[in-house]
Design a protein around this motif. Structure first.
Motif, PDB file in Angstrom:
ATOM      1  N   LEU A 209      39.373  45.196  51.409  1.00 52.54           N
ATOM      2  CA  LEU A 209      38.784  46.150  50.487  1.00 52.54           C
ATOM      3  C   LEU A 209      39.813  47.253  50.311  1.00 52.54           C
ATOM      4  N   LEU A 210      40.128  47.556  49.059  1.00 48.07           N
ATOM      5  CA  LEU A 210      41.022  48.663  48.769  1.00 48.07           C
ATOM      6  C   LEU A 210      40.141  49.718  48.134  1.00 48.07           C
ATOM      7  N   PHE A 211      40.022  50.878  48.787  1.00 45.75           N
ATOM      8  CA  PHE A 211      39.169  51.888  48.164  1.00 45.75           C
ATOM      9  C   PHE A 211      39.793  53.270  48.224  1.00 45.75           C
ATOM     10  N   GLY A 212      39.187  54.177  47.486  1.00 48.60           N
ATOM     11  CA  GLY A 212      39.739  55.518  47.353  1.00 48.60           C
ATOM     12  C   GLY A 212      39.156  56.114  46.083  1.00 48.60           C
TER      13      GLY A 212
ATOM     14  N   SER B 166      35.653  45.443  40.060  1.00 44.30           N
ATOM     15  CA  SER B 166      34.381  45.613  39.345  1.00 44.30           C
ATOM     16  C   SER B 166      34.608  46.327  38.015  1.00 44.30           C
ATOM     17  N   GLY B 167      35.507  47.325  38.001  1.00 43.48           N
ATOM     18  CA  GLY B 167      35.778  48.050  36.754  1.00 43.48           C
ATOM     19  C   GLY B 167      36.332  47.110  35.688  1.00 43.48           C
ATOM     20  N   ASP B 168      37.295  46.254  36.071  1.00 45.41           N
ATOM     21  CA  ASP B 168      37.862  45.305  35.097  1.00 45.41           C
ATOM     22  C   ASP B 168      36.794  44.325  34.619  1.00 45.41           C
ATOM     23  N   LEU B 169      35.945  43.877  35.550  1.00 46.77           N
ATOM     24  CA  LEU B 169      34.897  42.926  35.162  1.00 46.77           C
ATOM     25  C   LEU B 169      33.948  43.562  34.149  1.00 46.77           C
ATOM     26  N   PHE B 170      33.601  44.834  34.398  1.00 49.59           N
ATOM     27  CA  PHE B 170      32.730  45.529  33.442  1.00 49.59           C
ATOM     28  C   PHE B 170      33.438  45.718  32.100  1.00 49.59           C
ATOM     29  N   ARG B 171      34.721  46.092  32.145  1.00 58.20           N
ATOM     30  CA  ARG B 171      35.436  46.313  30.871  1.00 58.20           C
ATOM     31  C   ARG B 171      35.547  45.018  30.066  1.00 58.20           C
ATOM     32  N   THR B 172      35.750  43.894  30.759  1.00 54.34           N
ATOM     33  CA  THR B 172      35.794  42.610  30.042  1.00 54.34           C
ATOM     34  C   THR B 172      34.428  42.302  29.438  1.00 54.34           C
ATOM     35  N   ALA B 173      33.378  42.563  30.202  1.00 54.59           N
ATOM     36  CA  ALA B 173      32.025  42.300  29.701  1.00 54.59           C
ATOM     37  C   ALA B 173      31.733  43.164  28.460  1.00 54.59           C
ATOM     38  N   ILE B 174      32.233  44.384  28.475  1.00 57.45           N
ATOM     39  CA  ILE B 174      32.015  45.274  27.326  1.00 57.45           C
ATOM     40  C   ILE B 174      32.779  44.751  26.106  1.00 57.45           C
ATOM     41  N   LYS B 175      34.028  44.354  26.350  1.00 61.56           N
ATOM     42  CA  LYS B 175      34.850  43.833  25.251  1.00 61.56           C
ATOM     43  C   LYS B 175      34.177  42.604  24.619  1.00 61.56           C
TER      44      LYS B 175
ATOM     45  N   LEU C 224      39.099  43.348  47.155  1.00 62.47           N
ATOM     46  CA  LEU C 224      38.031  43.979  46.382  1.00 62.47           C
ATOM     47  C   LEU C 224      38.513  45.365  45.978  1.00 62.47           C
ATOM     48  N   ASP C 225      38.381  45.670  44.702  1.00 61.88           N
ATOM     49  CA  ASP C 225      38.853  46.949  44.164  1.00 61.88           C
ATOM     50  C   ASP C 225      37.717  47.548  43.332  1.00 61.88           C
ATOM     51  N   GLY C 226      37.174  48.659  43.799  1.00 58.38           N
ATOM     52  CA  GLY C 226      36.107  49.320  43.029  1.00 58.38           C
ATOM     53  C   GLY C 226      34.703  48.898  43.446  1.00 58.38           C
ATOM     54  N   PHE C 227      34.611  47.945  44.319  1.00 54.70           N
ATOM     55  CA  PHE C 227      33.320  47.505  44.870  1.00 54.70           C
ATOM     56  C   PHE C 227      33.519  47.249  46.350  1.00 54.70           C
ATOM     57  N   PRO C 228      32.658  47.741  47.229  1.00 57.31           N
ATOM     58  CA  PRO C 228      31.476  48.554  46.978  1.00 57.31           C
ATOM     59  C   PRO C 228      31.822  50.021  46.723  1.00 57.31           C
TER      60      PRO C 228
END
Ligand code: ADP
Ligand code: ZN
Length: 213
Positions: free
Chosen positions: A4-7, A31-40, A82-86
Motif C-alpha cells: 500500500l502506498l499512501f500519503g 482508485s482515483g484512476d479507476l474512477f477517472r476512467t469510469a467517468i470518461k 494499492l494507491d489511493g485505497f484504502p
C-alpha cells in the motif's frame, strides 16, 4: 510483496507507483484512476463518483469498496501496489477481509511524508496528460511543448480537482479520514514512513531500499 502506498494528495503516490510498475513489474491499482476512467466512459459508477470527486469529497465507502473488490478478484496472483485505497478505516477493514478471502495480504504500508506547505504547491502546479496519464509540473517538470504530452502527444490539462479551492477541501478530507490510517497500520506492524521530499528518483530509491529490507 503487496504494498500500500499512501500519503496526502500530492505526496507523489501516483508518480512512484508508475516507477514501481515500470522498473519492478508491479500491478498498479489506483482508485482515483479507476474512477477517472469510469467517468470518461460515463459508466453508472462514474456518474455516481463524479460529483464527489469534483468537490474533493470522498466517494462513499460502499461504492469504492465494490470497485476495488472487482479489480482485485480479476487480478489476483500478481504482486500489486494499492494507491489511493484504502482512504478510510472502514475501507481498510474491508480490504483486510477481502485479501484474507483471496488468501493474500498486504506486506507493507509505505507512507510518503510530505509537509503540508509543499503539498499545495505540488497540486496547484500539477498537470496531467488526458490520454496516457503522465504527470507534469509547471515548475521543474513542464511538458517540452506547452500543453502537449512528451510521451504520447496527448493534451496536457489540469485536473478539475487540482483547482485551488478544491485542493483545500481534499487536504482537510485527508487529515480527517485518511491520516488516521497511519495509526491503523502502525498497530499492525506494517507502517513504513518514508521521506517524500526530493526528486522522484531519490524517493524511488528510498522505496526500493524499504522493499529490500
Ligand atoms: P489524490 O491522491 O491526488 O487526491 P486520487 O486520484 O487518488 O488523487 O483521488 C482523486 C479523488 O478520487 C479523491 O479526491 C476522491 O474523490 C476519489 N477517491 C479516490 N480514491 C478513493 C477512495 N479510496 N475512497 C473514496 N474516494 C476516493
Ligand atoms: Zn500522454
Amino acid at each position: 510483496m503487496n504494498i500500500l502506498l499512501f500519503g496526502a494528495p500530492g505526496s507523489g503516490k501516483g508518480t512512484q507507483s508508475a516507477l514501481l510498475v515500470e522498473k519492478l513489474g508491479y500491478l498498479h491499482i489506483s482508485s482515483g484512476d479507476l474512477f477517472r476512467t469510469a467517468i470518461k466512459n460515463q459508466t453508472p459508477l462514474g456518474l455516481k463518483a463524479k460529483s464527489f470527486m469534483d468537490r474533493g469529497e470522498l466517494v462513499p465507502d460502499d461504492i469504492t469498496i465494490d470497485l476495488i473488490k472487482e479489480v482485485l478478484l480479476k487480478k489476483i496472483g500478481q504482486k500489486f501496489i494499492l494507491d489511493g485505497f484504502p482512504r478510510t478505516t472502514v475501507q481498510a477493514d474491508a480490504l483486510e477481509v477481502l485479501l484474507r478471502d483471496l488468501k493474500t495480504s498486504l506486506n507493507k504500508a509505505i507512507f510518503l511524508e510530505v509537509p503540508k506547505e509543499h503539498l499545495k504547491k505540488r497540486l496547484v502546479g500539477r498537470r496531467v496528460c488526458k490520454n496516457c496519464g503522465a504527470t507534469y509540473h509547471m515548475d521543474g517538470h513542464p511538458p517540452k511543448k506547452a500543453g502537449i504530452c512528451d510521451i504520447c502527444q496527448g493534451e496536457v490539462v489540469q485536473r478539475a480537482d487540482d483547482k485551488e479551492d478544491v485542493i483545500e477541501n481534499r487536504l482537510t478530507v485527508y487529515e480527517t479520514n485518511t491520516a488516521p490510517l497511519k495509526n491503523y497500520y502502525a498497530g499492525k506492524g506494517l507502517l513504513k514512513p518514508l521521506n517524500g521530499l526530493g526528486n522522484q528518483d531519490e524517493i524511488f530509491s528510498r522505496i526500493v531500499e524499504e522493499l529490500k529490507s
